[in-house]
Write an enzyme that holds these catalytic residues in place. Structure first.
Site, PDB file in Angstrom:
ATOM      1  N   ASN A 137       1.044  -1.211   0.032  1.00 28.24           N
ATOM      2  CA  ASN A 137      -0.098  -0.031   0.091  1.00 28.24           C
ATOM      3  C   ASN A 137       0.715   1.308  -0.028  1.00 28.24           C
ATOM      4  O   ASN A 137       1.620   1.610   1.062  1.00 28.24           O
ATOM      5  CB  ASN A 137      -0.725  -0.111   1.369  1.00 28.24           C
ATOM      6  CG  ASN A 137      -1.679   1.292   1.280  1.00 28.24           C
ATOM      7  OD1 ASN A 137      -1.508   2.154   0.394  1.00 28.24           O
ATOM      8  ND2 ASN A 137      -2.276   1.374   2.716  1.00 28.24           N
TER       9      ASN A 137
ATOM     10  N   HIS B 172      -9.871   1.583   4.707  1.00 23.28           N
ATOM     11  CA  HIS B 172      -8.761   1.595   5.264  1.00 23.28           C
ATOM     12  C   HIS B 172      -8.827   2.530   6.555  1.00 23.28           C
ATOM     13  O   HIS B 172      -9.443   3.408   6.578  1.00 23.28           O
ATOM     14  CB  HIS B 172      -7.485   2.000   4.689  1.00 23.28           C
ATOM     15  CG  HIS B 172      -6.066   1.975   4.965  1.00 23.28           C
ATOM     16  ND1 HIS B 172      -5.431   3.057   5.852  1.00 23.28           N
ATOM     17  CD2 HIS B 172      -4.955   1.069   5.130  1.00 23.28           C
ATOM     18  CE1 HIS B 172      -4.478   2.745   6.424  1.00 23.28           C
ATOM     19  NE2 HIS B 172      -4.079   1.434   5.779  1.00 23.28           N
TER      20      HIS B 172
ATOM     21  N   GLU C  18      -5.980  -5.004  10.530  1.00 23.81           N
ATOM     22  CA  GLU C  18      -5.074  -4.003  10.540  1.00 23.81           C
ATOM     23  C   GLU C  18      -5.146  -2.929  11.937  1.00 23.81           C
ATOM     24  O   GLU C  18      -6.096  -2.203  11.841  1.00 23.81           O
ATOM     25  CB  GLU C  18      -5.022  -3.010   9.391  1.00 23.81           C
ATOM     26  CG  GLU C  18      -4.620  -3.578   8.187  1.00 23.81           C
ATOM     27  CD  GLU C  18      -3.953  -2.707   7.212  1.00 23.81           C
ATOM     28  OE1 GLU C  18      -2.819  -2.839   6.727  1.00 23.81           O
ATOM     29  OE2 GLU C  18      -4.399  -1.446   7.020  1.00 23.81           O
TER      30      GLU C  18
ATOM     31  N   GLY D 185       1.981   2.176  10.692  1.00 29.87           N
ATOM     32  CA  GLY D 185       2.894   3.291  10.513  1.00 29.87           C
ATOM     33  C   GLY D 185       3.532   3.684  11.934  1.00 29.87           C
ATOM     34  O   GLY D 185       4.021   4.566  12.061  1.00 29.87           O
TER      35      GLY D 185
HETATM   36  P1  PGA Z   1       2.541   0.460   7.539  1.00 26.46           P
HETATM   37  O1  PGA Z   1       1.155   0.492   6.919  1.00 26.46           O
HETATM   38  O2  PGA Z   1       2.820  -1.079   7.060  1.00 26.46           O
HETATM   39  O3  PGA Z   1       3.149   1.376   7.130  1.00 26.46           O
HETATM   40  O4  PGA Z   1       2.154  -0.044   8.913  1.00 26.46           O
HETATM   41  C1  PGA Z   1       0.177  -0.657   6.680  1.00 26.46           C
HETATM   42  C2  PGA Z   1      -1.177  -0.265   6.131  1.00 26.46           C
HETATM   43  O5  PGA Z   1      -1.670   0.877   6.476  1.00 26.46           O
HETATM   44  O6  PGA Z   1      -1.686  -0.675   5.293  1.00 26.46           O
END
Ligand code: PGA
Length: 254
Positions: free
Chosen positions: A13, A98, A170, A176
Site C-alpha cells: 500500500n 482503510h 489492521e 505506521g
Molecule cells: P504500515 O501500513 O505497514 O506502514 O504500518 C500498513 C497499512 O496501512 O496498510
C-alpha cells in the site's frame, strides 16, 4: 482446507507516496525483487500511478490495485473514481475501509459497505480493512469492533462474491508506528474473523477466505507473522516503498 491451500497474498500500500515520474523505475526494482514469488503479489498505488504501474507490471507476477473507489457506476460525484473505471484499466484489487480513510475522511461502516458492493459489481477484488484503535484494544472491545466492521461490510455479499474478497486485519495502533502486533495477537484476531465469516457463509467458504495482517509488517517480522495458521498474507505500507524490503516479505510468504 488448511492454510497451505490458501495461496498467500502480499499486498503493498503505497498510500499517498511515489510521484508518477518515479513509478517506472520503482516498478522495475519491484519486479526484480519479487521475481519467482511463490505467492500472489499486488501493489496498491495512488490513482495517478495506476497507468504507469499497470504498464510496467504487464507480463509480470505483480497485480495492481487502487486504494479506494466510489460505489456508483458513474455520475455527478466530483473528485471520485468509479469501480468500472479501475476495472477497465486492468486494476485487480481495491483497498476499502482503510483506517486512514475511516479516521481522516469520514468513512463509516455504511459507506465501506456501499463501496464494497460497488467494487464487487465492478468486477474488482476488494481488500476490506478492519481493525481496532489503541483505546478500543485497551478497553477490551477489539473483538466487538472487528466483528461489527466485518459483518457490516459483508452484508448482502453472496458466497460466490465472497470468493473475491480479501480481509485485512489492521490494528490502527500498529499502522505506521513501528509497533507490530505480536504474531499471537494477529493470529487471535484473524482466527476470530474467520469464525465470524464461517457463521454466515459456512466453514468451507471461511477456510477459503484470505485474511491478511497489516501494521508495521517488515522484512524482519514477516516470517513470524506469516507463519501463523490464520494469517494468509500481509498488507504492507512503509515497507512496500522499498523494493528490497518488499521482496524480502514476499520471500517470507512461501
Ligand atoms: P504500515 O501500513 O505497514 O506502514 O504500518 C500498513 C497499512 O496501512 O496498510
Amino acid at each position: 482446507m488448511d492454510q497451505s491451500k490458501r495461496k498467500p497474498l502480499i499486498a503493498g500500500n503505497w498510500k499517498m507516496n511515489v510521484l508518477p515520474s518515479r513509478v517506472p523505475a520503482l516498478m522495475e526494482e519491484m519486479k526484480a525483487a519479487v521475481a519467482g514469488a511463490d505467492c500472489r503479489v499486488a501493489l496498491c498505488v495512488p490513482y495517478v500511478d495506476l497507468a504507469p504501474a499497470l504498464a510496467a507490471a504487464a507480463g509480470s507476477c505483480l497485480a495492481i490495485g487502487a486504494q479506494n473507489c466510489h460505489w456508483a457506476e458513474g455520475g455527478a460525484f466530483t473528485g471520485e473514481i468509479a469501480p468500472g473505471m479501475l476495472g477497465e484499466m486492468g486494476v485487480a484489487y481495491v483497498i476499502l475501509g482503510h483506517s486512514e480513510r475511516r479516521q481522516y475522511f469520514g468513512e463509516t461502516d455504511e459507506t465501506v459497505a456501499k463501496r464494497l458492493r460497488g467494487a464487487l459489481d465492478g468486477g474488482l477484488s476488494p481488500i476490506l480493512c478492519v481493525g481496532e484503535t489503541l483505546g478500543e484494544r485497551e478497553d477490551g472491545s477489539t473483538a466487538q469492533v472487528v466483528t461489527r466492521q466485518t459483518v457490516a461490510a459483508l452484508a448482502g455479499v453472496s458466497e460466490e462474491e465472497l470468493s473475491r474478497v480479501v480481509l485485512a486485519y489492521e490494528p490502527v495502533w500498529a499502522i505506521g508506528t513501528g509497533k507490530t502486533a505480536t504474531s499471537e495477537e494477529a493470529e487471535e484476531v484473524c482466527a476470530l474473523l474467520r469464525r465470524t465469516v464461517a457463521e454466515s457463509y459456512g466453514e468451507a467458504a471461511a477456510q477459503g477466505l484470505p485474511i491478511l495482517y497489516g501494521g508495521s509488517m517488515n522484512a524482519a517480522n514477516a516470517a513470524e507473522l506469516l507463519g501463523k495458521p490464520d494469517v494468509d498474507g500481509g498488507l504492507i505500507g512503509g515497507a512496500s516503498l522499498k523494493a528490497a524490503d518488499f521482496g524480502k516479505i514476499v520471500a517470507a510468504a512461501r
